[in-house]
Design an enzyme around this catalytic site. Structure first.
Site, PDB file in Angstrom:
ATOM      1  N   CYS A  46      14.550  17.459   0.582  1.00 36.68           N
ATOM      2  CA  CYS A  46      15.224  17.326  -0.769  1.00 36.68           C
ATOM      3  C   CYS A  46      14.368  17.698  -1.614  1.00 36.68           C
ATOM      4  CB  CYS A  46      15.613  15.925  -1.086  1.00 36.68           C
ATOM      5  SG  CYS A  46      14.258  14.665  -0.760  1.00 36.68           S
TER       6      CYS A  46
ATOM      7  N   GLY B  95      12.375   7.162  -9.166  1.00 41.57           N
ATOM      8  CA  GLY B  95      11.996   6.355 -10.318  1.00 41.57           C
ATOM      9  C   GLY B  95      13.137   6.022 -10.985  1.00 41.57           C
ATOM     10  N   PHE B  96      12.884   5.620 -12.356  1.00 40.13           N
ATOM     11  CA  PHE B  96      13.817   4.888 -13.321  1.00 40.13           C
ATOM     12  C   PHE B  96      14.861   6.138 -13.763  1.00 40.13           C
ATOM     13  CE2 PHE B  96      10.068   2.062 -14.620  1.00 40.13           C
ATOM     14  CZ  PHE B  96      10.673   1.078 -13.845  1.00 40.13           C
TER      15      PHE B  96
ATOM     16  N   GLY C  35      15.989   8.352 -11.887  1.00 43.73           N
ATOM     17  CA  GLY C  35      16.744   8.528 -10.588  1.00 43.73           C
ATOM     18  C   GLY C  35      17.442   7.269 -10.088  1.00 43.73           C
TER      19      GLY C  35
END
Lengths: 426, 514
Positions: B258, B428-429, B431
């Site tokens: 990814c 993280g935030f 995502g």
């Protein structure tokens, strides 16, 4: 108010009164006096709930009946699905559930040929003893002193007189008892070559799980072969993975001519038992298949549940869990015996079958009470009240096991206190 | 005959055995965790070394089996990834001690490590074995037990890999049940286990739907979202080196990581150079017709064409109707200007890299910000020497790692940079994830802090902490670890069913595995 829809009781006391009046006054007063007046209301997993709301962890399991715990969701689902299709069935006819279950059972013990079904352990013992007589054309049955095989005619006669004498049901001419772990005593009886069968619990439960000495069971089997007696293993409490293998006799390297199982076979939700026999012993099934008849023996719903019980027990995850539980209590009890050596004097263990010895002729009665007060239900051995039967289930989880040990430890001071009172009274 | 008989369907309903077994595996893992949490550092490292060795030995075999089972990726590259998750991964964490208590005499604080317990881990179809290896190693190093649930499309190879590692662990004294794998995963099963109060933490690597479900389960979760990496090639970059990085990254395992670049953006003045460099690095740079064909093939009205995931450039070229040199490593469609609406700017888990060119750096940065939002919190790459622009780029894009002058696939995953080697890239935030860094074993341990009053005396040096990890090895197991269950053929998912499952999941995740 305890309203169950079909009936209701004002209170626990109201129930106890009615139970004594209509059901069994002796049992009602016995448990009250013992300090463990339990009336099981809800039950789930390895937990029981008394009518008072008190929660108890079940280490009695009715001898392994609740091996998987109470109302295991998977087994309940099986029974419910069975009820959409089957009922008890007609015992006269071949049936899909009976044939499938018999095949499944026989596959667990390849030297066996047939599985004959009953509704309870005593009936399976009855079948085994009759089968031994058929196969040998002899009448006598030998068992051990303080053995336990059930409460019907032949089975009760094979057990301790505690349960036969009161009903004038002992049959001393045909039923002989020899001391456990005494191979010479057995040979003395078998050598007359008139004994049909020798029946023995692989580990005698009601006697408090004394362990067979090394080579004892093997020697018993050899003597049976030598003198033409059928060797019958009573696996009602030692079967179904409770000793770490499917059948207790497998762990001792035996090949009994017959063995009987019951209790947990029906998952605690539908009664069923079985007697497995070799081809030779089971020859009556060819000669006269209707010689033994049982309306509720091998009921199809029980067969369905039993079939699934065996499948579950064979899962690698269950096998591994049994080992963890056994190992946990082996370590835990070793620690406890160190901490409480003044009253706690011995551990008998094979797999998840444990007998805990206490230093008083009725020690286990006191400990049972102390544990009850601390939220654990474990019963004393009827035929040796020094010994507490301690029977964890096969799928117990780590947290519950730890809780059991913690509660056990917490109960010891109370047990000590109760024992002191008992000693003073004596 | 009755209708039922002719249909041959079961006449009785049967409980979900696999679900029941999965619950039992969790119970077994809890037992393993109970004993393993007290293992000494030496015992833990011995198990980790044995597992790394066992994993390395079968890395190539499992890579082959993974490609055969899933149809994704390149055997040779999967072998590399699998191996990276053995000795290399272990060496990276060798000095990170998550076992020994930490004593800070100056601050009068002692920290005792407390492992999570039972880790429930999802593994994607695109990196099945590497993920099993990697997550099992994280569990071992953090003294946790792990139950892995592979993607249904990769269940056979994932179970085999987990079993192989489990045997190595147990042979070195690990408790039975430390590493287990669900053999027949299903969506209801995963949901049930994720919601169970018997697990301690979920490691969710997979489609967005699964990751969101993990966060909604009520259990602590470390889940990560999809990526859509943008590579910016500044005119100060060494263009041939940058092109080689891009081609190498996109060709690696046919872009199933990814972290692979989705879009390369440069400045208009540099575009010609870039195209030439890409060509000489092995890319097929598309003309307008080829770009159109590729767009039509890769993006249908149902979204990204799942057939293309993890396939080679030449395979895709053939399907899309492009004539390319057989040695072509990646395909580069060209979108003249960096608009937001071109489908080719979306995530592509296949060796297709969209090239575009901005008028100036500001425009490139604005485009990068918007494009990486589709893979928010994930990764981006920067090629060049202008550090002011590097900082501006890194500050501007909503990602938590910017790989500089290196292939992004391998760089963001920590194999071509000094980032922690990882197949779970915290988004993280930005995502919607609880961690923004590459997942490591430290995320599976929490610490009990013993803190003395600032002004009270504390002789920390004299405190005996030996009891914290007893170091005792497991007693020999009375029964060997369970044999793999033999699967009945009828229980296997058919090819169609398999396709449907993958479609179902991939459709919801709009792009791919994190």
């Amino acid at each position: 108010m305890f309203n169950y829809g079909y009936f209701s009781f004002e209170s626990k006391d109201d129930l106890l009164k009615k139970a004594a009046e209509y059901w069994n006054p002796g049992k009602v007063s016995f448990w009250k006096e013992a300090g463990t007046p339990m009336v099981i209301d809800r039950r789930e997993g390895y937990f029981l709930y008394d009518m008072s709301g008190k929660r108890l962890i079940d280490l009695h399991l009715n001898g392994g009946t609740y091996n998987f715990g109470h109302r295991h969701p998977e087994l309940v689902e099986v029974l419910k699905s069975g009820l959409d299709y089957f009922d008890m069935g007609n015992h006269w006819f071949p049936s899909v559930a009976r044939a499938a279950f018999a095949e499944k059972l026989v596959a667990t013990a390849p030297h066996m040929k047939y599985a004959i079904f009953g509704a309870g352990g005593a009936e399976a013992v009855e079948i085994a003893l009759k089968t031994a007589r058929y196969a040998t054309k002899r009448r006598k049955i030998v068992s051990i002193i303080k053995g336990y095989h059930g409460h019907s005619g032949l089975s009760v006669a094979a057990g301790d007189e505690r349960f036969s004498k009161i009903f004038l049901s002992e049959m001393p001419d045909d039923f002989i008892q020899v001391p456990f772990n005494d191979i010479d005593a057995l040979e003395a009886v078998l050598s007359k070559r008139d004994v049909a069968g020798f029946i023995i619990e692989t580990i005698p439960a009601t006697y408090g799980f004394p362990m067979p000495e090394d080579g004892y069971l093997r020697a018993c089997q050899d003597l049976c072969r030598k003198y033409g007696t059928k060797f019958i293993a009573d696996e009602v409490q030692t079967g179904l993975m409770r000793t770490g293998v499917m059948w207790g006799w497998q762990g001792y390297g035996l090949t009994p001519d017959m063995f009987v199982c019951g209790k947990g076979l029906g998952g605690g939700i539908y009664p069923i038992s079985a007697c497995l026999t070799t081809e030779e012993c089971g020859a009556w099934l060819i000669e006269d298949g209707a010689a033994h008849i049982s309306t509720s023996g091998g009921a199809e719903l029980g067969c369905l549940v039993g079939h699934h019980v065996i499948e579950m027990l064979q899962r690698p995850e269950v096998v591994s869990n049994v080992n963890f539980v056994a190992e946990f209590f082996a370590r835990g009890m070793a620690e406890m015996i160190e901490r409480h050596s003044d009253i706690f004097v011995g551990v008998r263990q094979r797999g998840v079958v444990l007998g805990l010895e206490f230093d008083h002729p009725e020690g286990a009665v006191a400990v049972s009470r102390a544990l009850y007060e601390n939220g654990v239900w474990a019963i004393f051995s009827s035929l040796d009240k020094r010994v507490l039967q301690f029977k964890p289930g096969v799928v117990l989880d780590v947290d519950t096991c730890q809780e059991i040990m913690d509660r056990f430890d917490a109960a010891m001071p109370r047990a000590r206190e109760l024992l002191k009172t008992m000693r003073r009274a004596a | 005959m009755s209708e039922q008989a002719t249909l041959d369907a079961p006449r009785l309903s049967v409980p979900d055995r696999e679900l029941s077994r999965a619950r039992m595996k969790v119970g077994r893992a809890a037992w393993a965790a109970r004993y393993y949490k007290d293992f000494s550092r030496d015992a833990v490292m011995a198990i980790a070394d044995a597992v790394a060795k066992a994993g390395y030995e079968k890395a190539a075999q499992f890579a082959e089996e993974a490609v055969a089972e899933t149809g994704f990726g390149v055997v040779e590259h999967k072998t590399i990834k699998n191996r990276l998750c053995t000795h290399d991964l272990l060496d990276y964490y060798r000095d990170l001690d998550l076992v020994t208590p930490r004593v800070d005499e100056a601050r009068k604080i002692i920290e005792l490590p407390k492992p999570a317990g039972v880790v429930f881990a999802l593994a994607p179809a695109t990196n099945p074995v590497a993920t099993v290896y990697y997550k099992a190693m994280l569990a071992i190093l953090s003294r946790n037990a792990i139950v892995l649930s592979p993607h249904p499309a990769a269940k056979a190879v994932s179970s085999a890999a987990a079993r192989h590692l489990a045997q190595a662990a147990e042979a070195t004294g690990a408790p039975a049940g430390l590493i287990q794998c669900v053999e027949a995963p299903s969506i209801p099963l995963v949901q049930d286990i994720m919601g169970s109060d018997r697990i301690s933490v979920i490691l969710a690597t997979g489609g967005t739907a699964m990751v969101r479900a993990a966060y909604s389960s009520g259990n602590p979760a470390l889940g990560v979202g999809p990526g859509n990496a943008v590579a910016y090639i500044d005119p100060t970059a060494k263009v041939d080196a940058a092109a080689r990085c891009l081609v190498e990254s996109k060709a690696f395992d046919n872009s199933v990581l990814c972290t692979n670049e989705s879009v390369a953006i440069t400045l208009g003045s540099n575009r010609g150079n870039m195209e030439r460099a890409l060509r000489s690095a092995g890319a097929h740079v598309c003309n307008e017709t080829d770009t159109g064909r590729l767009r039509d093939y890769l993006f249908t009205d149902k979204g990204f064409n799942l057939d293309a995931i993890g396939k080679s450039a030449t395979w895709i070229a053939e399907r899309a109707g492009l004539r390319v040199n057989p040695s072509t490593k990646i395909l580069v469609p060209v979108v003249e200007t960096p608009g937001q609406d071109d489908l080719l700017f979306r995530e592509k888990l296949c060796p297709v890299l969209t090239l575009t060119a901005a008028g100036d750096f500001e425009q490139a940065l604005t485009f990068a910000k918007h494009t990486t939002r589709r893979g928010a919190g994930h990764s981006a790459a920067f090629h060049g020497e202008d550090t002011d622009r590097l900082v501006a780029f890194s500050q501007g894009v909503p990602v938590y790692r910017v790989v500089v002058n290196a292939p992004c696939s391998q760089g963001a995953a920590g194999f071509a940079t000094h980032l922690p080697p990882s197949f779970t890239i915290g988004t993280g935030f930005a995502g919607r994830s609880s961690i923004g860094e590459n997942l490591g074993p430290q995320h599976l341990v929490q610490w009990t802090r013993i803190a003395y009053g600032k002004d009270v005396p504390a002789a920390l040096a004299g405190i005996d902490l030996d009891a914290v990890s007893s170091g005792r090895a497991m007693p020999a197991a009375p029964v060997a670890s369970p044999e793999p269950a033999t699967h009945r053929r009828s229980a296997d998912v058919s090819r169609d069913e398999l396709r449907r499952l993958i479609l179902e999941e991939l459709r919801s995740l709009k792009g791919g595995d994190a």
